[in-house]
Design a protein around this motif. Structure first.
Motif, mmCIF file in Angstrom:
data_model
loop_
_atom_site.group_PDB
_atom_site.id
_atom_site.type_symbol
_atom_site.label_atom_id
_atom_site.label_comp_id
_atom_site.label_asym_id
_atom_site.label_seq_id
_atom_site.Cartn_x
_atom_site.Cartn_y
_atom_site.Cartn_z
ATOM 1 N N LEU A 1 0.827 -1.207 0.000
ATOM 2 C CA LEU A 1 0.000 0.000 0.000
ATOM 3 C C LEU A 1 0.862 1.257 0.000
ATOM 4 O O LEU A 1 0.563 2.226 -0.715
ATOM 5 C CB LEU A 1 -0.928 -0.016 1.216
ATOM 6 C CG LEU A 1 -1.993 -1.128 1.234
ATOM 7 C CD1 LEU A 1 -2.737 -1.127 2.559
ATOM 8 C CD2 LEU A 1 -2.974 -0.962 0.074
ATOM 9 N N GLU A 2 1.943 1.251 0.779
ATOM 10 C CA GLU A 2 2.844 2.406 0.808
ATOM 11 C C GLU A 2 3.491 2.659 -0.545
ATOM 12 O O GLU A 2 3.782 3.807 -0.904
ATOM 13 C CB GLU A 2 3.922 2.178 1.873
ATOM 14 C CG GLU A 2 3.411 2.230 3.302
ATOM 15 C CD GLU A 2 4.419 1.696 4.293
ATOM 16 O OE1 GLU A 2 5.615 1.565 3.926
ATOM 17 O OE2 GLU A 2 4.027 1.386 5.439
ATOM 18 N N LEU A 3 3.694 1.596 -1.316
ATOM 19 C CA LEU A 3 4.291 1.734 -2.642
ATOM 20 C C LEU A 3 3.267 2.112 -3.711
ATOM 21 O O LEU A 3 3.620 2.273 -4.876
ATOM 22 C CB LEU A 3 4.995 0.425 -3.030
ATOM 23 C CG LEU A 3 6.244 0.082 -2.213
ATOM 24 C CD1 LEU A 3 6.718 -1.326 -2.541
ATOM 25 C CD2 LEU A 3 7.366 1.097 -2.455
ATOM 26 N N GLY A 4 2.004 2.250 -3.312
ATOM 27 C CA GLY A 4 0.974 2.710 -4.237
ATOM 28 C C GLY A 4 0.186 1.627 -4.931
ATOM 29 O O GLY A 4 -0.618 1.914 -5.840
ATOM 30 N N HIS A 5 0.364 0.383 -4.508
ATOM 31 C CA HIS A 5 -0.367 -0.705 -5.139
ATOM 32 C C HIS A 5 -1.752 -0.867 -4.503
ATOM 33 O O HIS A 5 -1.991 -0.413 -3.376
ATOM 34 C CB HIS A 5 0.424 -2.006 -5.022
ATOM 35 C CG HIS A 5 1.785 -1.916 -5.639
ATOM 36 N ND1 HIS A 5 1.980 -1.576 -6.952
ATOM 37 C CD2 HIS A 5 3.031 -2.080 -5.104
ATOM 38 C CE1 HIS A 5 3.275 -1.563 -7.220
ATOM 39 N NE2 HIS A 5 3.930 -1.846 -6.110
ATOM 40 N N VAL A 6 -2.651 -1.488 -5.222
ATOM 41 C CA VAL A 6 -3.993 -1.781 -4.724
ATOM 42 C C VAL A 6 -4.000 -3.211 -4.193
ATOM 43 O O VAL A 6 -3.570 -4.138 -4.886
ATOM 44 C CB VAL A 6 -5.041 -1.629 -5.846
ATOM 45 C CG1 VAL A 6 -6.423 -2.031 -5.345
ATOM 46 C CG2 VAL A 6 -5.047 -0.199 -6.372
ATOM 47 N N VAL A 7 -4.479 -3.387 -2.970
ATOM 48 C CA VAL A 7 -4.533 -4.719 -2.373
ATOM 49 C C VAL A 7 -5.974 -5.072 -2.052
ATOM 50 O O VAL A 7 -6.656 -4.346 -1.320
ATOM 51 C CB VAL A 7 -3.677 -4.798 -1.097
ATOM 52 C CG1 VAL A 7 -3.815 -6.186 -0.457
ATOM 53 C CG2 VAL A 7 -2.220 -4.499 -1.399
ATOM 54 N N GLU A 8 -6.446 -6.155 -2.625
ATOM 55 C CA GLU A 8 -7.749 -6.707 -2.273
ATOM 56 C C GLU A 8 -7.530 -7.941 -1.416
ATOM 57 O O GLU A 8 -6.464 -8.564 -1.473
ATOM 58 C CB GLU A 8 -8.547 -7.035 -3.529
ATOM 59 C CG GLU A 8 -8.806 -5.815 -4.410
ATOM 60 C CD GLU A 8 -9.850 -6.082 -5.464
ATOM 61 O OE1 GLU A 8 -10.818 -6.806 -5.165
ATOM 62 O OE2 GLU A 8 -9.688 -5.569 -6.588
ATOM 63 N N GLU A 9 -8.538 -8.294 -0.629
ATOM 64 C CA GLU A 9 -8.397 -9.439 0.264
ATOM 65 C C GLU A 9 -9.537 -10.423 0.062
ATOM 66 O O GLU A 9 -10.692 -10.037 -0.116
ATOM 67 C CB GLU A 9 -8.355 -8.988 1.724
ATOM 68 C CG GLU A 9 -7.127 -8.161 2.076
ATOM 69 C CD GLU A 9 -7.020 -7.854 3.560
ATOM 70 O OE1 GLU A 9 -7.456 -8.711 4.385
ATOM 71 O OE2 GLU A 9 -6.518 -6.775 3.915
ATOM 72 N N ILE A 10 -9.187 -11.689 0.075
ATOM 73 C CA ILE A 10 -10.170 -12.768 0.077
ATOM 74 C C ILE A 10 -10.291 -13.261 1.512
ATOM 75 O O ILE A 10 -9.295 -13.341 2.238
ATOM 76 C CB ILE A 10 -9.741 -13.904 -0.878
ATOM 77 C CG1 ILE A 10 -10.794 -15.016 -0.905
ATOM 78 C CG2 ILE A 10 -8.374 -14.451 -0.537
ATOM 79 C CD1 ILE A 10 -10.506 -16.086 -1.963
ATOM 80 N N ASP A 11 -11.500 -13.556 1.945
ATOM 81 C CA ASP A 11 -11.703 -14.013 3.317
ATOM 82 C C ASP A 11 -11.099 -15.401 3.509
ATOM 83 O O ASP A 11 -11.357 -16.321 2.716
ATOM 84 C CB ASP A 11 -13.198 -14.066 3.651
ATOM 85 C CG ASP A 11 -13.819 -12.686 3.746
ATOM 86 O OD1 ASP A 11 -13.085 -11.732 4.079
ATOM 87 O OD2 ASP A 11 -15.030 -12.564 3.486
ATOM 88 N N PRO A 12 -10.305 -15.576 4.554
ATOM 89 C CA PRO A 12 -9.753 -16.912 4.831
ATOM 90 C C PRO A 12 -10.844 -17.864 5.300
ATOM 91 O O PRO A 12 -11.854 -17.435 5.876
ATOM 92 C CB PRO A 12 -8.726 -16.642 5.928
ATOM 93 C CG PRO A 12 -9.228 -15.406 6.613
ATOM 94 C CD PRO A 12 -9.890 -14.574 5.545
ATOM 95 N N ILE A 13 -10.650 -19.139 5.074
ATOM 96 C CA ILE A 13 -11.625 -20.164 5.444
ATOM 97 C C ILE A 13 -11.008 -21.062 6.501
ATOM 98 O O ILE A 13 -9.904 -21.578 6.321
ATOM 99 C CB ILE A 13 -12.057 -20.987 4.212
ATOM 100 C CG1 ILE A 13 -12.761 -20.079 3.193
ATOM 101 C CG2 ILE A 13 -12.958 -22.145 4.617
ATOM 102 C CD1 ILE A 13 -13.095 -20.776 1.882
ATOM 103 N N ASP A 14 -11.729 -21.245 7.573
ATOM 104 C CA ASP A 14 -11.261 -22.121 8.645
ATOM 105 C C ASP A 14 -11.050 -23.526 8.098
ATOM 106 O O ASP A 14 -11.871 -24.043 7.338
ATOM 107 C CB ASP A 14 -12.283 -22.138 9.780
ATOM 108 C CG ASP A 14 -11.738 -22.784 11.034
ATOM 109 O OD1 ASP A 14 -10.506 -23.018 11.107
ATOM 110 O OD2 ASP A 14 -12.528 -23.064 11.951
ATOM 111 N N GLY A 15 -9.927 -24.132 8.467
ATOM 112 C CA GLY A 15 -9.611 -25.464 7.976
ATOM 113 C C GLY A 15 -8.724 -25.473 6.752
ATOM 114 O O GLY A 15 -8.308 -26.550 6.299
ATOM 115 N N LEU A 16 -8.431 -24.263 6.212
ATOM 116 C CA LEU A 16 -7.533 -24.149 5.059
ATOM 117 C C LEU A 16 -6.347 -23.266 5.468
ATOM 118 O O LEU A 16 -6.258 -22.105 5.091
ATOM 119 C CB LEU A 16 -8.269 -23.549 3.851
ATOM 120 C CG LEU A 16 -9.439 -24.359 3.299
ATOM 121 C CD1 LEU A 16 -10.089 -23.630 2.122
ATOM 122 C CD2 LEU A 16 -8.982 -25.754 2.872
#
Length: 286
Positions: free
Chosen positions: A67-82
């Motif tokens: 983020l500090e370098l100016g990139h866009v970060v999206e997140e996928i929700d983690p799944i319990d057991g993985l």
């Protein structure tokens, strides 16, 4: 005896090229459920303790750097057991907005492939392919300009290389890995720009080393010491190269080539055989 000494000519070293960073869109997965409860690569030792809270803090530092370098970060929700879902690079390969899904070799990770593909579908991606053959996403498929480098030997079925070529319409170069410590291509080779890479020669078969020398005659070559700390599991935006802080030799070589290396500590995630690139899936649009 000559009246004057012959002139001595010296050639100054070529200056390092001016590096330009390109803003990237990235997908990451918080290691909320991270643990090492099974062993599917030589780095994983379930008998040793892991620290999930530390893994989260180290991961957050990597995300914040992006983020500090100016990139866009999206997140996928983690799944319990993985617990390995944090390694987002394995979840798919994305080029020109097209998503080639991942099919994992080991039972413990098979549910990750559909989870990642569903994330893309719910966000409106229409060019999606559920693969026929085993491939582990950007773990074994790396994009260099308009070419794909595809690894095989431990995880990815070589038949997936042709499947990827047909889907993306880009040439695929197959590379065979021979050292089980470097079981994915992204543990043995990193893409630096559209025509530059760095890699560890001993991780590849003799024929694959010859191919790499032909394609990238000026590549940065990693030492065994830098490879062993996962120094090649790195991410480059064309200027900044994020890589494990312990890869001191690679950092020096990168600096000499005009890149700006940024050391990152992901020691907790290395216990599962992953580092910077493993945590980072690039979302390449048209």
């Amino acid at each position: 005896m000559p009246l004057t000494e012959p002139a001595v000519t010296t050639t100054a070293p070529a200056p390092a090229p001016l590096r330009v960073a390109t803003r990237r869109r990235l997908l990451m997965c918080r290691p909320r459920h991270y643990d090492v409860t099974y062993s599917i690569n030589p780095w994983m030792h379930p008998e040793k303790s892991t620290d999930t809270a530390l893994a989260v803090r180290q991961w957050e530092r990597l995300r914040d750097l992006y983020l500090e370098l100016g990139h866009v970060v999206e997140e996928i929700d983690p799944i319990d057991g993985l617990p390995d879902m944090v390694f987002a690079a394995n979840g798919a390969t994305v080029v020109d907005g097209k998503v080639y899904g991942a099919r994992f070799r080991h039972l413990q990770r098979t549910a990750e492939g559909p989870a990642y593909l569903d994330w893309f579908a719910r966000r409106g991606h229409t060019e999606l392919l559920w693969p026929e053959y085993v491939n582990e996403g950007e773990g074994d498929i790396l994009t260099v300009g308009r070419r794909l480098l595809a690894g095989t030997g431990f995880r990815t079925d070589p038949r997936s290389h042709a499947e990827a070529q047909e889907f993306f319409g880009l040439p695929v170069t197959s590379l065979t890995l021979v050292d089980p410590n470097y079981y994915h291509l992204d543990t043995a080779l990193a893409v630096l720009s559209d025509d530059e890479v760095m890699y560890y020669p001993a991780a590849f078969s003799e024929g694959s080393r010859s191919v790499l020398r032909t394609l990238f005659p000026h590549a940065i070559l990693a030492t065994a010491e830098d490879a062993a700390v996962f120094g090649l599991n790195a991410f480059s935006d064309g200027r900044h190269v994020l890589l494990p802080d312990a890869a001191t030799g690679l950092k020096a070589q990168l600096s000499a080539r005009g890149f700006e290396p940024i050391g990152v500590d992901l020691s907790e995630l290395l216990k599962a055989g992953g580092s910077v690139k493993c945590c980072t899936l690039e979302l390449r649009e048209r």
